[in-house]
Write a protein that holds these residues in place. Structure first.
Motif, PDB file in Angstrom:
ATOM      1  N   LYS A  91      -9.257  59.498 -67.342  1.00 37.70           N
ATOM      2  CA  LYS A  91      -8.015  58.806 -66.942  1.00 37.70           C
ATOM      3  C   LYS A  91      -8.310  57.562 -66.107  1.00 37.70           C
ATOM      4  O   LYS A  91      -7.494  56.643 -66.054  1.00 37.70           O
ATOM      5  CB  LYS A  91      -7.107  59.761 -66.179  1.00 37.70           C
ATOM      6  CG  LYS A  91      -6.378  60.730 -67.096  1.00 37.70           C
ATOM      7  CD  LYS A  91      -5.374  61.562 -66.339  1.00 37.70           C
ATOM      8  CE  LYS A  91      -4.710  62.582 -67.263  1.00 37.70           C
ATOM      9  NZ  LYS A  91      -4.044  63.642 -66.514  1.00 37.70           N
ATOM     10  N   HIS A 142      -9.620  70.212 -74.112  1.00 45.14           N
ATOM     11  CA  HIS A 142      -8.707  70.725 -73.081  1.00 45.14           C
ATOM     12  C   HIS A 142      -7.244  70.356 -73.342  1.00 45.14           C
ATOM     13  O   HIS A 142      -6.363  70.829 -72.635  1.00 45.14           O
ATOM     14  CB  HIS A 142      -9.132  70.262 -71.678  1.00 45.14           C
ATOM     15  CG  HIS A 142      -8.587  68.923 -71.249  1.00 45.14           C
ATOM     16  ND1 HIS A 142      -9.274  67.743 -71.395  1.00 45.14           N
ATOM     17  CD2 HIS A 142      -7.403  68.574 -70.682  1.00 45.14           C
ATOM     18  CE1 HIS A 142      -8.550  66.748 -70.930  1.00 45.14           C
ATOM     19  NE2 HIS A 142      -7.404  67.210 -70.492  1.00 45.14           N
ATOM     20  N   HIS A 148      -4.224  67.355 -58.896  1.00 48.77           N
ATOM     21  CA  HIS A 148      -4.135  68.069 -60.182  1.00 48.77           C
ATOM     22  C   HIS A 148      -5.493  68.659 -60.573  1.00 48.77           C
ATOM     23  O   HIS A 148      -5.578  69.818 -60.984  1.00 48.77           O
ATOM     24  CB  HIS A 148      -3.621  67.120 -61.266  1.00 48.77           C
ATOM     25  CG  HIS A 148      -3.820  67.640 -62.652  1.00 48.77           C
ATOM     26  ND1 HIS A 148      -3.119  68.720 -63.150  1.00 48.77           N
ATOM     27  CD2 HIS A 148      -4.677  67.264 -63.641  1.00 48.77           C
ATOM     28  CE1 HIS A 148      -3.524  68.974 -64.382  1.00 48.77           C
ATOM     29  NE2 HIS A 148      -4.470  68.111 -64.702  1.00 48.77           N
ATOM     30  N   ASP A 152      -5.292  73.997 -67.165  1.00 47.72           N
ATOM     31  CA  ASP A 152      -4.713  72.645 -67.167  1.00 47.72           C
ATOM     32  C   ASP A 152      -3.252  72.685 -67.597  1.00 47.72           C
ATOM     33  O   ASP A 152      -2.393  72.016 -67.005  1.00 47.72           O
ATOM     34  CB  ASP A 152      -5.520  71.742 -68.109  1.00 47.72           C
ATOM     35  CG  ASP A 152      -4.996  70.308 -68.109  1.00 47.72           C
ATOM     36  OD1 ASP A 152      -4.790  69.750 -67.015  1.00 47.72           O
ATOM     37  OD2 ASP A 152      -4.796  69.753 -69.207  1.00 47.72           O
ATOM     38  N   HIS A 191     -12.512  67.344 -66.406  1.00 46.20           N
ATOM     39  CA  HIS A 191     -11.693  67.354 -67.619  1.00 46.20           C
ATOM     40  C   HIS A 191     -10.838  66.094 -67.770  1.00 46.20           C
ATOM     41  O   HIS A 191     -10.558  65.658 -68.879  1.00 46.20           O
ATOM     42  CB  HIS A 191     -10.835  68.627 -67.706  1.00 46.20           C
ATOM     43  CG  HIS A 191      -9.558  68.571 -66.928  1.00 46.20           C
ATOM     44  ND1 HIS A 191      -9.495  68.780 -65.569  1.00 46.20           N
ATOM     45  CD2 HIS A 191      -8.282  68.303 -67.325  1.00 46.20           C
ATOM     46  CE1 HIS A 191      -8.234  68.661 -65.176  1.00 46.20           C
ATOM     47  NE2 HIS A 191      -7.477  68.366 -66.210  1.00 46.20           N
ATOM     48  N   ASP A 192     -10.435  65.504 -66.646  1.00 45.34           N
ATOM     49  CA  ASP A 192      -9.562  64.323 -66.709  1.00 45.34           C
ATOM     50  C   ASP A 192     -10.238  63.045 -66.212  1.00 45.34           C
ATOM     51  O   ASP A 192      -9.545  62.064 -65.917  1.00 45.34           O
ATOM     52  CB  ASP A 192      -8.304  64.561 -65.856  1.00 45.34           C
ATOM     53  CG  ASP A 192      -7.155  65.177 -66.648  1.00 45.34           C
ATOM     54  OD1 ASP A 192      -7.231  65.215 -67.896  1.00 45.34           O
ATOM     55  OD2 ASP A 192      -6.170  65.615 -66.017  1.00 45.34           O
TER      56      ASP A 192
HETATM   57 FE   LIG Z   1      -5.460  67.655 -66.641  1.00 43.34          FE
END
Ligand SMILES: [Fe+2]
Length: 183
Positions: free
Chosen positions: A103, A145, A64, A165, A99-100
């Motif tokens: 997580k 985002h 992703h 995204d 950006h992620d």
């Molecule tokens: Fe994302």
């Protein structure tokens, strides 16, 4: 995990010209993987609750993030083709790549952690990228985002990463539903 492993997983990293940005992105992922006890970033799932809800079994976060990076870069290049826009391609690529990153703290495998539960996505990412020495413009890309925060993109770089995204996430959801309004 060291910086070179991050570049193996995210080859786009090497396209960032600014050395401090490149190293900051690598450090953010290296530190996050270390803190989360993740040996191989490729084993981290994209978004456990949504995957469970939609019956998506295998969707790696790394894929992703690479989709978002490719989409962001394409958007940035398209914008710059006909317009002298105030836009740093380095910031777009670096922002897409981190950006992620939060997580890794929000989920432990398929389970939500206290960070994910109490802070939500992607607030902790601001801390992660700041700790890695990345500038506030990168923290802004992370924070803005997603609709999960009230902060909207203030820069073209942040807007591009947000749209890329959304498209990349929709591409995943589209594998599970015929109408994206249902996902
Ligand atoms: Fe994302």
């Amino acid at each position: 995990m060291d910086r070179s492993r991050v570049a193996e997983v995210f080859p786009e990293l090497t396209s960032i010209d600014d050395q401090s940005l490149r190293e900051g992105v690598a450090d953010a992922w290296t530190t996050a993987a270390g803190d989360a006890g993740v040996e191989d970033l490729r084993t981290v799932p994209w978004l456990p609750p949504t995957m469970a809800e939609l019956g998506i079994e295998d969707e790696p976060l790394v894929e992703h993030v690479r989709d978002v990076t490719a989409g962001s870069l394409a958007l940035a290049e398209a914008v710059l083709t006909r317009r002298d826009a105030p836009l740093s391609v380095d910031t777009v690529v670096a922002g897409a790549l981190v950006h992620d990153v939060s997580k890794l703290y929000e989920f432990n495998g398929m389970d939500r952690t206290a960070v994910g539960d109490l802070l939500g996505h992607p607030y902790y990412g601001v801390h992660v990228v700041s700790r890695a020495g990345l500038p506030v413009e990168l923290a802004h890309v992370v924070l803005s985002h997603t609709r999960r925060t009230a902060v909207k993109p203030a820069t073209l770089e942040a807007e591009i990463v947000r749209r890329a995204d959304e498209a990349a996430a929709a591409a995943i959801r589209a594998t599970a539903v015929e109408d994206l309004r249902e996902a």
